[in-house]
Design a protein around this motif. Structure first.
Motif, PDB file in Angstrom:
ATOM      1  N   UNK A 268     -76.951 -52.519 -65.613  1.00 13.45           N
ATOM      2  CA  UNK A 268     -77.121 -50.998 -65.046  1.00 13.45           C
ATOM      3  C   UNK A 268     -77.158 -50.981 -63.385  1.00 13.45           C
ATOM      4  N   UNK A 269     -76.779 -51.825 -62.815  1.00 10.92           N
ATOM      5  CA  UNK A 269     -76.999 -51.833 -61.394  1.00 10.92           C
ATOM      6  C   UNK A 269     -75.555 -51.627 -60.631  1.00 10.92           C
ATOM      7  N   UNK A 270     -74.678 -51.189 -61.339  1.00 10.17           N
ATOM      8  CA  UNK A 270     -73.368 -50.965 -60.649  1.00 10.17           C
ATOM      9  C   UNK A 270     -73.278 -49.518 -60.380  1.00 10.17           C
ATOM     10  N   UNK A 271     -72.888 -49.188 -59.052  1.00  7.27           N
ATOM     11  CA  UNK A 271     -72.705 -47.841 -58.801  1.00  7.27           C
ATOM     12  C   UNK A 271     -71.940 -48.038 -57.398  1.00  7.27           C
ATOM     13  N   UNK A 272     -71.325 -46.835 -56.740  1.00  4.64           N
ATOM     14  CA  UNK A 272     -70.745 -46.681 -55.744  1.00  4.64           C
ATOM     15  C   UNK A 272     -71.206 -47.048 -54.504  1.00  4.64           C
ATOM     16  N   UNK A 273     -72.568 -47.038 -54.444  1.00  4.68           N
ATOM     17  CA  UNK A 273     -73.409 -47.684 -53.180  1.00  4.68           C
ATOM     18  C   UNK A 273     -73.294 -49.104 -53.144  1.00  4.68           C
ATOM     19  N   UNK A 274     -73.768 -49.597 -54.150  1.00  5.87           N
ATOM     20  CA  UNK A 274     -73.316 -51.068 -54.432  1.00  5.87           C
ATOM     21  C   UNK A 274     -72.290 -51.733 -54.303  1.00  5.87           C
TER      22      UNK A 274
END
Length: 441
Positions: A268-274
């Motif tokens: 659940x740590x994948x997003x556009x910022x990462x």
């Protein structure tokens, strides 16, 4: 003007320009390209141009950005936080257990990253505040984190060994395998030192109090242990496929990069910022290494053309009458001296045109010598006054950890690294056995 004098002039000009504070790759490339044009006219411009084309055609070099991406993705998605919590619960009841767990965490981070800076960032931001809060001696744990982070440039997939392999023209797979046992030996010596010191002086690393140990059930501890399975699965997916011959080295690095994205998504740590931060940091590191390799190849080509290596070999073996092993010791002392002022990439670029061909001419295995060089780089990372990790720690550490504390903390671990360097030097099989055994099959 003799070729030996020209080579000396090139080397001294390079050192002088480095004192101006210019970027290492710019100085090395400028001196190499300028010397080529002055020596061979307009045709000499082909030398730096050929170096650039060679880098662009070096297919294994694709492993570098892919492994860097994988490491940053796991760090940015906070998977390392889960990893440290696992070690905190399982090793906390032992004297010095959290410090030992930190070394083990650094080994795992190294095995999925290949950079010292990633281990330092994880250790300084996650482990150090927790260790200080639980009463660990600030000098000891500061040294633990700095020393543990250097494992990233020895334990595969080491980015520094990739850089060495490109310049020395040695197989990356052989170099990585050669770094396995030396890396584990060094980590084991770190752990033995921490355990012995905390056993003799329990106040340096007190165990967790009973109330905190009892707040986790066995089932919860097992659940936390699963945090270590994700990095392990990624590492095995890369190395297992490569060692069994299913994938090439580049394909294995691509598997690792994709696996890190999947792991970040599952957590659940994948997003556009990462994704943006990971890509930006990967681009910065990769471009720096590509320019360094290009500059080193250009400078080395001019040095080879001048016969500088043969001149130095004749000086040491002929005029001075030294034995090959004595020359090797002098070379390592030179690395240690340069490490007081320069980082690992700068040392490699400056002395690679001289030392790597010289080591080969003296009959030494260049894969084994690459491990010796990398261990020396680890020492350079911790050696005052320049030590790269010293400044990183100063930037990341809390205010109560002062610069004198940071300097004092590294000396026992530098001694352990010197011991490891001696072990690998006296017993080369510790580095060469695994690659020789695998490729003989």
């Amino acid at each position: 003007m003799s070729y030996s004098l020209i080579a000396t002039l090139m080397f001294s000009s390079m050192m002088l320009l480095l004192l101006t504070g210019q970027r290492v790759f710019a100085v090395i490339g400028f001196v190499g390209a300028t010397a080529a044009v002055l020596l061979w006219g307009t045709g000499g411009i082909e030398i730096p141009f050929t170096a650039i084309i060679k880098v662009m055609k070096w297919y294994p070099l694709l492993t570098l950005p892919l492994f860097v991406f994988m490491g940053y993705m796991l760090a940015e998605s906070r998977i390392a936080d889960d990893l440290y919590k696992m070690f905190h619960v399982w090793f906390g009841p032992v004297r010095g257990g959290l410090a030992i767990g930190t070394i083990l965490m650094m080994v795992i981070i190294s095995a999925i990253n290949g950079l010292s800076v990633a281990g330092m960032a994880v250790g300084a931001t996650i482990a150090l505040p927790e260790l200080l809060r639980r009463g660990y001696d600030k000098i000891m744990v500061t040294g633990v984190i700095q020393a543990g982070s250097t494992l990233g440039i020895l334990v595969p997939p080491s980015v520094v060994l990739v850089l060495y392999g490109m310049i020395a023209r040695q197989p990356i797979g052989n170099l990585w395998m050669a770094g396995v046992f030396p890396g584990l030996i060094m980590a084991a010596l770190f752990i033995a030192y921490i355990a012995a010191r905390c056993w003799l002086q329990p106040t340096l690393g007190p165990p967790l109090v009973k109330e905190e140990r009892d707040q986790y059930t066995f089932g919860e501890k097992v659940a936390l242990a699963r945090a270590g399975l994700i990095p392990l699965a990624i590492f095995l997916s890369m190395t297992g496929l490569f060692l069994t011959g299913v994938t090439s080295l580049v394909e294995s690095s691509a598997v690792g990069a994709v696996a890190s994205i999947i792991a970040a998504w599952l957590r659940g740590g994948l997003n556009w910022t990462v994704l943006h931060d990971t890509t930006r940091k990967t681009l910065g590191i990769s471009c720096m290494f590509f320019w360094i390799i290009t500059a080193a190849l250009c400078f080395g080509a001019v040095f080879d053309g001048l016969g500088a290596v043969r001149s130095i070999e004749n000086l040491f073996l002929g005029e001075l009458g030294l034995e090959p092993w004595q020359v090797l010791v002098l070379m390592q002392f030179t690395f240690l001296g340069l490490g007081i002022f320069l980082d690992d990439t700068a040392m490699l670029v400056i002395v690679a045109p001289l030392f790597i061909p010289l080591a080969g001419a003296l009959g030494f295995d260049l894969v084994w010598y690459g491990v010796l060089y990398t261990i020396t780089c680890q020492i350079a990372y911790l050696t005052p006054p320049f030590g790269y990790n010293l400044f990183l720690m100063r930037a990341m550490a809390p205010p109560e950890v002062t610069l004198p504390d940071i300097y004092r903390s590294v000396f026992p671990f530098v001694g352990i690294m010197l011991l490891t360097l001696l072990i690998i030097g006296v017993f080369p099989e510790t580095a060469t056995w695994l690659p020789n055994y695998y490729y003989s099959k």
